[in-house]
Scaffold this motif. Sequence first.
Motif, mmCIF file in Angstrom:
data_model
loop_
_atom_site.group_PDB
_atom_site.id
_atom_site.type_symbol
_atom_site.label_atom_id
_atom_site.label_comp_id
_atom_site.label_asym_id
_atom_site.label_seq_id
_atom_site.Cartn_x
_atom_site.Cartn_y
_atom_site.Cartn_z
ATOM 1 N N TYR A 134 60.621 36.158 30.616
ATOM 2 C CA TYR A 134 59.452 36.521 29.813
ATOM 3 C C TYR A 134 59.747 37.801 29.053
ATOM 4 N N GLU A 135 59.490 37.803 27.734
ATOM 5 C CA GLU A 135 59.848 38.939 26.895
ATOM 6 C C GLU A 135 58.683 39.870 26.615
ATOM 7 N N GLY A 136 57.484 39.514 27.029
ATOM 8 C CA GLY A 136 56.340 40.377 26.807
ATOM 9 C C GLY A 136 56.285 41.496 27.843
ATOM 10 N N SER A 137 55.287 42.339 27.719
ATOM 11 C CA SER A 137 55.122 43.448 28.650
ATOM 12 C C SER A 137 54.723 42.928 30.031
ATOM 13 N N THR A 138 55.305 43.541 31.049
ATOM 14 C CA THR A 138 54.948 43.177 32.430
ATOM 15 C C THR A 138 54.321 44.367 33.161
ATOM 16 N N GLU A 139 53.783 45.306 32.391
ATOM 17 C CA GLU A 139 53.041 46.401 32.994
ATOM 18 C C GLU A 139 51.747 45.865 33.602
ATOM 19 N N GLN A 140 51.139 46.665 34.466
ATOM 20 C CA GLN A 140 49.946 46.223 35.190
ATOM 21 C C GLN A 140 48.856 45.723 34.243
ATOM 22 N N GLU A 141 48.591 46.478 33.169
ATOM 23 C CA GLU A 141 47.516 46.099 32.263
ATOM 24 C C GLU A 141 47.803 44.776 31.566
ATOM 25 N N ALA A 142 49.060 44.576 31.163
ATOM 26 C CA ALA A 142 49.434 43.345 30.479
ATOM 27 C C ALA A 142 49.351 42.140 31.419
ATOM 28 N N VAL A 143 49.815 42.319 32.655
ATOM 29 C CA VAL A 143 49.745 41.225 33.632
ATOM 30 C C VAL A 143 48.285 40.904 33.962
ATOM 31 N N GLU A 144 47.458 41.935 34.049
ATOM 32 C CA GLU A 144 46.035 41.719 34.301
ATOM 33 C C GLU A 144 45.414 40.867 33.191
ATOM 34 N N GLU A 145 45.801 41.139 31.958
ATOM 35 C CA GLU A 145 45.287 40.364 30.818
ATOM 36 C C GLU A 145 45.737 38.911 30.904
ATOM 37 N N LEU A 146 46.997 38.701 31.301
ATOM 38 C CA LEU A 146 47.508 37.336 31.453
ATOM 39 C C LEU A 146 46.726 36.575 32.534
ATOM 40 N N VAL A 147 46.480 37.234 33.662
ATOM 41 C CA VAL A 147 45.730 36.597 34.750
ATOM 42 C C VAL A 147 44.323 36.245 34.286
ATOM 43 N N THR A 148 43.683 37.158 33.576
ATOM 44 C CA THR A 148 42.316 36.920 33.105
ATOM 45 C C THR A 148 42.267 35.739 32.147
ATOM 46 N N ARG A 149 43.251 35.659 31.242
ATOM 47 C CA ARG A 149 43.282 34.537 30.293
ATOM 48 C C ARG A 149 43.580 33.218 31.002
ATOM 49 N N THR A 150 44.438 33.281 32.011
ATOM 50 C CA THR A 150 44.859 32.051 32.698
ATOM 51 C C THR A 150 43.769 31.501 33.618
ATOM 52 N N PHE A 151 43.163 32.383 34.408
ATOM 53 C CA PHE A 151 42.210 31.930 35.420
ATOM 54 C C PHE A 151 40.750 32.185 35.052
ATOM 55 N N GLY A 152 40.527 32.904 33.957
ATOM 56 C CA GLY A 152 39.157 33.170 33.548
ATOM 57 C C GLY A 152 38.457 34.190 34.416
ATOM 58 N N MET A 153 39.212 34.988 35.134
ATOM 59 C CA MET A 153 38.640 36.028 35.996
ATOM 60 C C MET A 153 39.697 37.093 36.255
ATOM 61 N N SER A 154 39.262 38.246 36.739
ATOM 62 C CA SER A 154 40.193 39.329 37.034
ATOM 63 C C SER A 154 41.077 38.977 38.226
ATOM 64 N N THR A 155 42.150 39.737 38.401
ATOM 65 C CA THR A 155 43.046 39.499 39.534
ATOM 66 C C THR A 155 42.308 39.682 40.855
ATOM 67 N N VAL A 156 41.476 40.708 40.932
ATOM 68 C CA VAL A 156 40.717 40.949 42.168
ATOM 69 C C VAL A 156 39.805 39.759 42.467
ATOM 70 N N SER A 157 39.070 39.288 41.454
ATOM 71 C CA SER A 157 38.158 38.153 41.659
ATOM 72 C C SER A 157 38.929 36.891 42.026
ATOM 73 N N TYR A 158 40.088 36.683 41.387
ATOM 74 C CA TYR A 158 40.909 35.513 41.696
ATOM 75 C C TYR A 158 41.366 35.526 43.144
ATOM 76 N N LEU A 159 41.844 36.677 43.608
ATOM 77 C CA LEU A 159 42.329 36.765 44.984
ATOM 78 C C LEU A 159 41.191 36.647 45.988
ATOM 79 N N MET A 160 40.023 37.181 45.641
ATOM 80 C CA MET A 160 38.874 37.053 46.544
ATOM 81 C C MET A 160 38.436 35.604 46.700
#
Length: 240
Positions: A134-160
Amino acid sequence: MRKKMKHAILTFLLLGLALSTALLAYLHFFAENEDDLSGTWTAELDMTERAAVTALDWLQDIEGITVSLEDMEQHMRELTVQVSLEMEKTDRSAGTFQCNIEPESYETCYQAVYEAFAECFRELLGERLRMAGYEGSTEQEAVEELVTRTFGMSTVSYLMSCGPALLPSIEELQALYDGSGTYEIADGVLTRRVEAGEAVITKEERYIRQGGELILTGEAGEAFSGGFFELYPVVYILEQ
């Protein structure tokens, strides 16, 4: 000679009386206080190890993610739930008590444990993305955005909602710790009795009182079986 002997005997009697009085005073003001458990005591139940081990088991099932228990424990620190124990002395060595899990403390711990888990999850996911090219940013904020777009919720909400149960439910903890009844103390053993419907659950624990600390070190006598028990050792601090 006889007069001197009488004087010596009288001196010894007075000295013995003084020593006895001092001993009684000590027992009354100090030793007895060690048996007075009156007051509000609080303990912090450490949930860190359970949460870290549970999170580790779940992550190890994800292909391409490698993590150790030490890594998990670096993220999960000082995760505690508070339990309150109120004791009121009604006799020299007996009284009443009420023990409760603090709901606000549980909610705070619950949120903190999943935020810590989410931070670790984002780091591992970023590492997995880099390994996959993957050539995009893998910083915390960027990964958080990817998770939100993929699952429709934040990482915390997804894990809960989709991740493991890192903590026992508050109902489980309340079933273990909440209770009220009477207590007795004798020979370093604290005996608590809790009414559970028509039954009375009796629990015997060895205890040590050290000033403002009450340390419950384990069950005394036969193994205890029932819904009301502690994890040992538990250190309660007397609120001032």
